[in-house]
Design an enzyme around this catalytic site. Sequence first.
Site, short mmCIF file in Angstrom:
data_model
loop_
_atom_site.label_atom_id
_atom_site.label_comp_id
_atom_site.label_asym_id
_atom_site.label_seq_id
_atom_site.Cartn_x
_atom_site.Cartn_y
_atom_site.Cartn_z
N ASP A 142 2.80 0.01 -7.83
CA ASP A 142 1.81 0.91 -7.26
C ASP A 142 1.57 0.50 -5.80
O ASP A 142 1.40 -0.69 -5.51
CB ASP A 142 0.54 0.73 -8.10
CG ASP A 142 -0.56 1.70 -7.75
OD1 ASP A 142 -0.78 2.63 -8.53
OD2 ASP A 142 -1.19 1.52 -6.69
N ASN A 165 -3.29 7.49 3.49
CA ASN A 165 -3.54 8.93 3.62
C ASN A 165 -4.68 9.21 4.59
O ASN A 165 -4.60 10.09 5.45
CB ASN A 165 -3.93 9.53 2.27
CG ASN A 165 -2.72 9.95 1.45
OD1 ASN A 165 -1.68 10.29 2.00
ND2 ASN A 165 -2.86 9.94 0.14
N HIS A 223 -1.93 13.13 5.14
CA HIS A 223 -1.21 13.30 3.88
C HIS A 223 0.30 13.39 4.07
O HIS A 223 1.07 12.88 3.25
CB HIS A 223 -1.74 14.57 3.20
CG HIS A 223 -1.55 14.61 1.74
ND1 HIS A 223 -0.46 15.19 1.14
CD2 HIS A 223 -2.31 14.11 0.73
CE1 HIS A 223 -0.56 15.07 -0.16
NE2 HIS A 223 -1.67 14.41 -0.45
N ASP A 282 3.07 11.16 2.31
CA ASP A 282 4.24 11.69 1.58
C ASP A 282 5.53 11.01 2.05
O ASP A 282 6.39 10.65 1.25
CB ASP A 282 4.39 13.21 1.83
CG ASP A 282 3.44 14.03 0.97
OD1 ASP A 282 2.70 13.43 0.17
OD2 ASP A 282 3.45 15.26 1.12
N GLU A 293 1.02 7.45 -6.59
CA GLU A 293 1.71 6.39 -5.83
C GLU A 293 2.20 5.30 -6.78
O GLU A 293 2.30 4.14 -6.41
CB GLU A 293 0.82 5.80 -4.73
CG GLU A 293 -0.64 6.06 -4.80
CD GLU A 293 -1.36 5.44 -6.00
OE1 GLU A 293 -1.31 6.09 -7.07
OE2 GLU A 293 -1.97 4.37 -5.86
N1 LIG Z 1 0.27 11.74 0.41
C1 LIG Z 1 0.18 11.74 -0.92
N2 LIG Z 1 -0.88 11.12 -1.52
C2 LIG Z 1 -0.93 11.09 -2.87
C3 LIG Z 1 0.05 11.71 -3.66
N3 LIG Z 1 -0.27 11.51 -4.96
C4 LIG Z 1 -1.42 10.79 -4.98
N4 LIG Z 1 -1.84 10.53 -3.71
C5 LIG Z 1 -3.03 9.80 -3.27
O1 LIG Z 1 -2.94 8.44 -3.63
C6 LIG Z 1 -4.24 7.87 -3.54
C7 LIG Z 1 -4.38 6.81 -4.61
O2 LIG Z 1 -5.58 6.18 -4.40
P1 LIG Z 1 -6.25 5.16 -5.39
O3 LIG Z 1 -5.86 5.47 -6.79
O4 LIG Z 1 -7.69 5.10 -5.03
O5 LIG Z 1 -5.56 3.78 -5.11
P2 LIG Z 1 -5.24 3.00 -3.78
O6 LIG Z 1 -5.96 3.53 -2.59
O7 LIG Z 1 -3.74 2.96 -3.66
O8 LIG Z 1 -5.80 1.57 -4.09
P3 LIG Z 1 -5.22 0.44 -5.02
O9 LIG Z 1 -4.24 1.07 -5.99
O10 LIG Z 1 -6.43 -0.12 -5.72
O11 LIG Z 1 -4.55 -0.57 -4.14
C8 LIG Z 1 -5.23 9.01 -3.68
O12 LIG Z 1 -5.91 9.16 -2.47
C9 LIG Z 1 -4.33 10.24 -3.93
O13 LIG Z 1 -4.83 11.39 -3.29
C10 LIG Z 1 1.13 12.39 -2.99
O14 LIG Z 1 2.05 12.97 -3.60
N5 LIG Z 1 1.14 12.36 -1.63
#
Ligand SMILES: Nc1nc2c(ncn2[C@@H]2O[C@H](COP(=O)(O)OP(=O)(O)OP(=O)(O)O)[C@@H](O)[C@H]2O)c(=O)[nH]1
Length: 167
Positions: free
Chosen positions: A42, A50, A55, A59, A85
């Site tokens: 992850d 983001n 965004h 991506d 992610e």
């Molecule tokens: N650009 C983009 N963002 C995505 C996609 N799928 C999910 N996300 C974003 O990934 C982010 C995941 O955030 P969190 O689950 O809070 O986790 P994190 O910020 O990575 O924090 P930790 O996992 O605790 O290190 C969210 O803001 C989602 O909107 C995608 O296909 N593209």
Amino acid sequence: MKQSSQLDQLTEVLNRRGVLNFFSRYQQQDKYSKIYSLLLFDVDHFKQINDQYGHSDGDRVLQQLAKNLKSMIRNQDGFGRWGGEEFILLCPGTNLEQALKVAEKIRLMISEHNFELEPSKQVTVSIGISINKLSTPIEVAIERADKNLYAAKANGRNRVHYEVEKH
Ligand SMILES: Nc1nc2c(ncn2[C@@H]2O[C@H](COP(=O)(O)OP(=O)(O)OP(=O)(O)O)[C@@H](O)[C@H]2O)c(=O)[nH]1
């Protein structure tokens, strides 16, 4: 050629359905490997990426990450995007020692890769591992790896975690 219904559109690696399909073929057909390891990883603080870069740069990070991973895994491994992610790597016939090496190689490769973010920023991943019998259902293997992924995050991120389960 993989069917498009089994590929993730953004990263062109297996999607969840593709990973599950890879696993069921492996579990039914493999006659030699007695174990498999599963790496769940992850991107760290991806929300911040983001938020800071937008965004579409987010991506692009996911696309580059998937491309790099694809170039370093073995033919017999199954690699896909599990969602958001989060990515998954399934390594048939791979023991703990080998899985730790693979995971550390991935972690280092990502942390050293230049994702061309402006201003530049290091992108890192946390990785949880599980080592499973061939007969172990993928849901169980993922649950075990997920616990270790959670621990890797809690211990500071940009790290690999594996803990022997107590029964
Ligand atoms: N650009 C983009 N963002 C995505 C996609 N799928 C999910 N996300 C974003 O990934 C982010 C995941 O955030 P969190 O689950 O809070 O986790 P994190 O910020 O990575 O924090 P930790 O996992 O605790 O290190 C969210 O803001 C989602 O909107 C995608 O296909 N593209």
